[in-house]
Design a protein around this motif. Structure first.
Motif, PDB file in Angstrom:
ATOM      1  N   TYR A 189       1.027  -1.117  -0.011  1.00  0.00           N
ATOM      2  CA  TYR A 189       0.037  -0.014   0.135  1.00  0.00           C
ATOM      3  C   TYR A 189       0.753   1.456   0.038  1.00  0.00           C
ATOM      4  O   TYR A 189       0.743   1.983  -0.779  1.00  0.00           O
ATOM      5  N   TYR A 190       1.971   1.111   0.897  1.00  0.00           N
ATOM      6  CA  TYR A 190       2.890   2.144   0.948  1.00  0.00           C
ATOM      7  C   TYR A 190       3.585   2.661  -0.550  1.00  0.00           C
ATOM      8  O   TYR A 190       3.353   3.788  -0.910  1.00  0.00           O
ATOM      9  N   ASN A 191       4.026   1.589  -1.334  1.00  0.00           N
ATOM     10  CA  ASN A 191       4.708   1.957  -2.400  1.00  0.00           C
ATOM     11  C   ASN A 191       3.632   2.317  -3.471  1.00  0.00           C
ATOM     12  O   ASN A 191       3.774   3.005  -4.509  1.00  0.00           O
ATOM     13  N   LEU A 192       2.428   1.662  -3.463  1.00  0.00           N
ATOM     14  CA  LEU A 192       1.484   2.006  -4.473  1.00  0.00           C
ATOM     15  C   LEU A 192       1.147   3.375  -4.176  1.00  0.00           C
ATOM     16  O   LEU A 192       1.007   4.305  -5.271  1.00  0.00           O
ATOM     17  N   GLY A 193       1.003   4.077  -2.936  1.00  0.00           N
ATOM     18  CA  GLY A 193       0.705   5.349  -2.439  1.00  0.00           C
ATOM     19  C   GLY A 193       1.696   6.015  -3.270  1.00  0.00           C
ATOM     20  O   GLY A 193       1.429   7.358  -3.760  1.00  0.00           O
ATOM     21  N   LEU A 194       2.866   5.862  -3.143  1.00  0.00           N
ATOM     22  CA  LEU A 194       4.176   6.570  -3.660  1.00  0.00           C
ATOM     23  C   LEU A 194       3.836   6.968  -5.239  1.00  0.00           C
ATOM     24  O   LEU A 194       4.073   7.938  -5.655  1.00  0.00           O
ATOM     25  N   VAL A 195       3.526   5.794  -5.617  1.00  0.00           N
ATOM     26  CA  VAL A 195       3.688   5.973  -7.278  1.00  0.00           C
ATOM     27  C   VAL A 195       2.582   6.798  -7.540  1.00  0.00           C
ATOM     28  O   VAL A 195       2.530   7.406  -8.573  1.00  0.00           O
TER      29      VAL A 195
END
Length: 266
Positions: A189-195
């Motif tokens: 979820y964190y990485n997806l939020g960054l992208v």
């Protein structure tokens, strides 16, 4: 709309999580983990296998340097022992010696192409070296492998590689697959939020970062990123609250100071 403040380059925590998740599989790969002393080599096992088992025991005792020495002795006697190369590469990766890690992990895969742990670790080492295309090429076969026990990690790291290579569409697709495979995967979820944030899809980024925060409430970096998104959406009160939480969690660190600065600017 307030522009999103630029961030200094930082490495995703995907590689670190990958290493931690691989360790249990690594340590269970040998039938018996012997103690460091008092064991004699059985007549049935090769010298390299004996030293490999000794090394796994040393890992349990958090003696990585001694484990590497044990593996080197075994590989000197039998340079074709795939798991010894794998474990050597794994340990070098943990010590951030990614170049040496790649040498051993590539050799492990040459000797045993079905050694999925070695493929995962090789990709993580390439990511540590910022060799994103090499990491991607190494990872892609894993999503077609039915025996891969951690498909969410493969999709997460593939998604991050695509992001670093500038393909945000494929990055989002694979990161979505990561959280599909593991619903409580806060890193995904964190990485997806960054992208999504980088693509300017701020509402979607907010939702994903909020989900990451819910699953991992003490991850200060998530709070900083979420605060930036709130601020960009003109939700200054929400931004100030998460910056404050970030400051408290990361007190005494550079990250905590950044959160403190942002909190004070609102």
């Amino acid at each position: 709309m307030t522009p999103i403040r630029p961030r200094p380059n930082r490495r995703t925590i995907g590689s670190a999580i990958l290493v931690l998740c691989l360790l249990p599989a690594l340590l269970s790969s040998s039938c018996v983990t012997p103690s460091v002393s008092g064991k004699k080599k059985s007549a049935e096992e090769s010298p390299a296998q004996f030293h490999y088992k000794m090394a796994t025991g040393l890992i349990y005792e958090k003696k990585a340097v001694a484990a590497l020495k044990e593996l080197a002795i075994g590989l000197n006697k039998d340079p074709h022992h795939a798991r010894s190369h794998y474990l050597s590469g794994f340990l070098y990766m943990g010590r951030k010696n990614f170049s040496e890690s790649v040498v051993h992990l590539k050799r492990a895969l040459e000797l045993d192409p079905k050694l999925l742990e070695a493929r995962n670790s090789l990709a993580a080492s390439y990511m540590g070296l910022k060799r994103w295309q090499d990491a991607l090429d190494t990872l892609l076969p894993l999503i077609e492998e039915p025996l891969n026990p951690t498909p969410w990690l493969a999709h997460n790291n593939i998604g991050w590689c695509y992001y670093k290579l500038g393909n945000h569409i494929k990055s989002v697709q694979h990161l979505e697959m990561a959280i599909f495979h593991k619903k409580k995967f806060c890193l995904g979820y964190y990485n997806l939020g960054l992208v999504l944030k980088a693509r300017g899809r701020l509402e979607h980024a907010r939702l994903r970062l909020e989900q990451s925060r819910k699953l991992c409430p003490h991850h200060a970096q998530t709070l900083l990123e979420l605060g930036d998104v709130y601020e960009a959406l003109s939700r200054n009160s929400d931004a100030q609250n998460v910056y404050r939480s970030c400051r408290k969690i990361a007190e005494g660190t550079l990250l905590g100071e950044r959160c403190k600065t942002r909190e004070g600017s609102l």
